[in-house]
Design a protein around this motif. Sequence first.
Motif, PDB file in Angstrom:
ATOM      1  N   ARG A 182       0.827  -1.214   0.000  1.00 15.61           N
ATOM      2  CA  ARG A 182       0.000   0.000   0.000  1.00 15.61           C
ATOM      3  C   ARG A 182       0.857   1.259   0.000  1.00 15.61           C
ATOM      4  O   ARG A 182       0.569   2.240  -0.691  1.00 15.61           O
ATOM      5  N   LEU A 183       1.925   1.236   0.783  1.00 14.68           N
ATOM      6  CA  LEU A 183       2.761   2.416   0.910  1.00 14.68           C
ATOM      7  C   LEU A 183       3.607   2.677  -0.337  1.00 14.68           C
ATOM      8  O   LEU A 183       4.059   3.800  -0.564  1.00 14.68           O
ATOM      9  N   ALA A 184       3.805   1.655  -1.130  1.00 15.54           N
ATOM     10  CA  ALA A 184       4.618   1.809  -2.341  1.00 15.54           C
ATOM     11  C   ALA A 184       3.827   2.393  -3.506  1.00 15.54           C
ATOM     12  O   ALA A 184       4.411   2.768  -4.531  1.00 15.54           O
ATOM     13  N   ALA A 185       2.510   2.465  -3.362  1.00 13.39           N
ATOM     14  CA  ALA A 185       1.652   2.921  -4.463  1.00 13.39           C
ATOM     15  C   ALA A 185       0.967   4.231  -4.090  1.00 13.39           C
ATOM     16  O   ALA A 185       0.796   4.569  -2.913  1.00 13.39           O
ATOM     17  N   ALA A 186       0.570   4.990  -5.116  1.00 10.12           N
ATOM     18  CA  ALA A 186      -0.184   6.226  -4.882  1.00 10.12           C
ATOM     19  C   ALA A 186      -1.492   5.895  -4.160  1.00 10.12           C
ATOM     20  O   ALA A 186      -2.077   4.833  -4.382  1.00 10.12           O
ATOM     21  N   PRO A 187      -1.958   6.759  -3.245  1.00 14.01           N
ATOM     22  CA  PRO A 187      -1.419   8.087  -2.919  1.00 14.01           C
ATOM     23  C   PRO A 187      -0.473   8.100  -1.723  1.00 14.01           C
ATOM     24  O   PRO A 187      -0.235   9.155  -1.149  1.00 14.01           O
ATOM     25  N   LEU A 188       0.092   6.939  -1.347  1.00 16.77           N
ATOM     26  CA  LEU A 188       0.940   6.865  -0.154  1.00 16.77           C
ATOM     27  C   LEU A 188       2.413   6.682  -0.490  1.00 16.77           C
ATOM     28  O   LEU A 188       3.227   6.397   0.387  1.00 16.77           O
ATOM     29  N   ALA A 189       2.770   6.863  -1.778  1.00 14.60           N
ATOM     30  CA  ALA A 189       4.130   6.565  -2.221  1.00 14.60           C
ATOM     31  C   ALA A 189       5.151   7.616  -1.793  1.00 14.60           C
ATOM     32  O   ALA A 189       6.317   7.532  -2.171  1.00 14.60           O
ATOM     33  N   HIS A 190       4.721   8.603  -1.006  1.00 13.02           N
ATOM     34  CA  HIS A 190       5.699   9.535  -0.438  1.00 13.02           C
ATOM     35  C   HIS A 190       6.431   8.926   0.749  1.00 13.02           C
ATOM     36  O   HIS A 190       7.416   9.496   1.237  1.00 13.02           O
ATOM     37  N   THR A 191       5.986   7.769   1.224  1.00  6.99           N
ATOM     38  CA  THR A 191       6.603   7.132   2.387  1.00  6.99           C
ATOM     39  C   THR A 191       8.046   6.753   2.099  1.00  6.99           C
ATOM     40  O   THR A 191       8.364   6.211   1.034  1.00  6.99           O
ATOM     41  N   GLU A 192       8.923   7.034   3.054  1.00  9.46           N
ATOM     42  CA  GLU A 192      10.353   6.747   2.915  1.00  9.46           C
ATOM     43  C   GLU A 192      10.796   5.540   3.745  1.00  9.46           C
ATOM     44  O   GLU A 192      11.559   4.716   3.281  1.00  9.46           O
ATOM     45  N   GLN A 193      10.333   5.478   4.994  1.00 10.14           N
ATOM     46  CA  GLN A 193      10.778   4.430   5.905  1.00 10.14           C
ATOM     47  C   GLN A 193       9.614   3.898   6.726  1.00 10.14           C
ATOM     48  O   GLN A 193       8.686   4.641   7.054  1.00 10.14           O
ATOM     49  N   LEU A 194       9.702   2.612   7.053  1.00  7.57           N
ATOM     50  CA  LEU A 194       8.749   1.958   7.940  1.00  7.57           C
ATOM     51  C   LEU A 194       9.526   1.099   8.931  1.00  7.57           C
ATOM     52  O   LEU A 194      10.392   0.307   8.526  1.00  7.57           O
ATOM     53  N   ILE A 195       9.250   1.266  10.209  1.00  8.19           N
ATOM     54  CA  ILE A 195       9.854   0.437  11.256  1.00  8.19           C
ATOM     55  C   ILE A 195       8.751   0.074  12.246  1.00  8.19           C
ATOM     56  O   ILE A 195       8.003   0.940  12.700  1.00  8.19           O
ATOM     57  N   VAL A 196       8.666  -1.211  12.583  1.00 10.30           N
ATOM     58  CA  VAL A 196       7.689  -1.696  13.565  1.00 10.30           C
ATOM     59  C   VAL A 196       8.435  -2.450  14.656  1.00 10.30           C
ATOM     60  O   VAL A 196       9.243  -3.346  14.361  1.00 10.30           O
ATOM     61  N   ARG A 239       8.090  -4.348  18.677  1.00 13.08           N
ATOM     62  CA  ARG A 239       7.279  -4.850  19.796  1.00 13.08           C
ATOM     63  C   ARG A 239       8.227  -5.170  20.939  1.00 13.08           C
ATOM     64  O   ARG A 239       9.167  -5.976  20.769  1.00 13.08           O
ATOM     65  N   ASP A 240       8.034  -4.535  22.066  1.00 12.13           N
ATOM     66  CA  ASP A 240       8.896  -4.704  23.229  1.00 12.13           C
ATOM     67  C   ASP A 240      10.366  -4.510  22.869  1.00 12.13           C
ATOM     68  O   ASP A 240      11.255  -5.224  23.349  1.00 12.13           O
ATOM     69  N   GLY A 241      10.630  -3.541  21.999  1.00 10.21           N
ATOM     70  CA  GLY A 241      11.993  -3.201  21.628  1.00 10.21           C
ATOM     71  C   GLY A 241      12.594  -4.030  20.517  1.00 10.21           C
ATOM     72  O   GLY A 241      13.687  -3.707  20.030  1.00 10.21           O
ATOM     73  N   GLU A 242      11.906  -5.071  20.097  1.00  8.07           N
ATOM     74  CA  GLU A 242      12.411  -5.931  19.016  1.00  8.07           C
ATOM     75  C   GLU A 242      11.838  -5.468  17.679  1.00  8.07           C
ATOM     76  O   GLU A 242      10.631  -5.232  17.554  1.00  8.07           O
ATOM     77  N   VAL A 243      12.715  -5.325  16.683  1.00  5.35           N
ATOM     78  CA  VAL A 243      12.268  -4.920  15.362  1.00  5.35           C
ATOM     79  C   VAL A 243      11.542  -6.081  14.694  1.00  5.35           C
ATOM     80  O   VAL A 243      12.133  -7.143  14.432  1.00  5.35           O
ATOM     81  N   LEU A 244      10.259  -5.886  14.400  1.00  6.78           N
ATOM     82  CA  LEU A 244       9.461  -6.914  13.740  1.00  6.78           C
ATOM     83  C   LEU A 244       9.433  -6.723  12.228  1.00  6.78           C
ATOM     84  O   LEU A 244       9.264  -7.689  11.480  1.00  6.78           O
ATOM     85  N   ALA A 245       9.536  -5.474  11.797  1.00  5.52           N
ATOM     86  CA  ALA A 245       9.491  -5.181  10.360  1.00  5.52           C
ATOM     87  C   ALA A 245      10.231  -3.875  10.112  1.00  5.52           C
ATOM     88  O   ALA A 245      10.165  -2.951  10.915  1.00  5.52           O
ATOM     89  N   GLU A 246      10.944  -3.833   8.996  1.00  8.39           N
ATOM     90  CA  GLU A 246      11.664  -2.620   8.614  1.00  8.39           C
ATOM     91  C   GLU A 246      11.760  -2.594   7.094  1.00  8.39           C
ATOM     92  O   GLU A 246      12.104  -3.615   6.474  1.00  8.39           O
ATOM     93  N   HIS A 247      11.436  -1.457   6.510  1.00  4.12           N
ATOM     94  CA  HIS A 247      11.486  -1.369   5.053  1.00  4.12           C
ATOM     95  C   HIS A 247      11.832   0.054   4.632  1.00  4.12           C
ATOM     96  O   HIS A 247      11.325   1.024   5.204  1.00  4.12           O
ATOM     97  N   SER A 248      12.722   0.158   3.632  1.00  4.70           N
ATOM     98  CA  SER A 248      13.078   1.440   3.044  1.00  4.70           C
ATOM     99  C   SER A 248      12.483   1.532   1.649  1.00  4.70           C
ATOM    100  O   SER A 248      12.575   0.577   0.864  1.00  4.70           O
ATOM    101  N   PHE A 249      11.887   2.683   1.355  1.00  5.55           N
ATOM    102  CA  PHE A 249      11.322   2.940   0.038  1.00  5.55           C
ATOM    103  C   PHE A 249      12.222   3.920  -0.711  1.00  5.55           C
ATOM    104  O   PHE A 249      12.894   4.752  -0.105  1.00  5.55           O
ATOM    105  N   HIS A 250      12.247   3.816  -2.030  1.00  4.39           N
ATOM    106  CA  HIS A 250      12.961   4.775  -2.877  1.00  4.39           C
ATOM    107  C   HIS A 250      14.455   4.836  -2.574  1.00  4.39           C
ATOM    108  O   HIS A 250      15.105   5.861  -2.795  1.00  4.39           O
ATOM    109  N   THR A 308       5.728   0.138  19.034  1.00  2.07           N
ATOM    110  CA  THR A 308       6.129   1.419  18.466  1.00  2.07           C
ATOM    111  C   THR A 308       6.208   1.265  16.955  1.00  2.07           C
ATOM    112  O   THR A 308       6.802   0.303  16.455  1.00  2.07           O
ATOM    113  N   VAL A 309       5.597   2.196  16.226  1.00  2.00           N
ATOM    114  CA  VAL A 309       5.645   2.183  14.761  1.00  2.00           C
ATOM    115  C   VAL A 309       6.142   3.546  14.285  1.00  2.00           C
ATOM    116  O   VAL A 309       5.665   4.582  14.749  1.00  2.00           O
TER     117      VAL A 309
END
Length: 294
Positions: free
Chosen positions: A10-24, A26-37, A263-264
């Motif tokens: 969803r974040l990679a496509a319009a109208p949300l493609a302005h997103t640069e980074q995503l980090i999720v 839980r209790d301090g552990e990284v569950l998901a991380e993604h860089s766009f562009h 934390t997201v």
Amino acid sequence: MDSPDAVIARLAAAPLAHTEQLIVLRDGEVLAEHSFHGGDPDEPAAVKSVTKSVLATVALLAVADGVLDLDDTLGRLLGSRVPGHRRDVTVRHLLTMTGGSEPALDLRGLEPANWLDHLLALPRIAPPGTVFAYDNAAVHVLAGALRTVVGDIDAFAAERILAPAGITRWNWPRDPEGVNWGGAGLELSAKSLAALGELWRTDRLGLGTLLSEATGERVRPGGGDPRGFGYLFWVDVYAASPVFLASGFGGQKVCVARDLGVTVVLTGDVERLSPDGGDNGDVLPGLVAWAAKR
């Protein structure tokens, strides 16, 4: 409940493609991380109005230190430079965007060498504490007031907030008088925002009830916005749990669900904003629900 893969699509496509980074986390552990562009999660960038929530944390620490009271007035903190119609405005009013002055959202065009005097002179449009109005000018006035009790704001923040979060790369611009911009301007990386979110989530600053007060609903903005507002934090409910958000223009988000341990972080590039005005914050409820089940 949305999986990171579905959210990333969803974040990679319009109208949300302005997103640069995503980090999720839980209790301090990284569950998901993604860089766009091809973005770099370690590279500081302007986090826009997330700056406001950092400034609020400066205020909370000043209260905890005993050098500030939330009911201190501009008249007491800034003295004779405050016009009579603004002297009774309190720190609490400024933190809740209920100061009652005419809002000013874009401060970049200010010509006076002394921003504070110009902003303090803005007309009063409502009694303090009665009307919510999103206002960058009021938050910069707050920064000027805080400077009188904590000294240099970015030095204070570096020692008391950024260093405890392990943040070493940052930048915080100043106005011509040397006051760090209150409403925006702070530059942090996505990973630094995640560290900041974890600092708030775990309350490693030891703010206790002050942090709970700041991140709970203190005022209802209205105008069709279903969220609440605390002390320069937005407040909502995701996955049947209270959350608070530091939020900035162009897709900058730090969302904390303390009860769920989640934390997201989202960041965005304002140059890529869609004319459709898509808000990448729309993905947050589903991500929080997903992370809470991990």
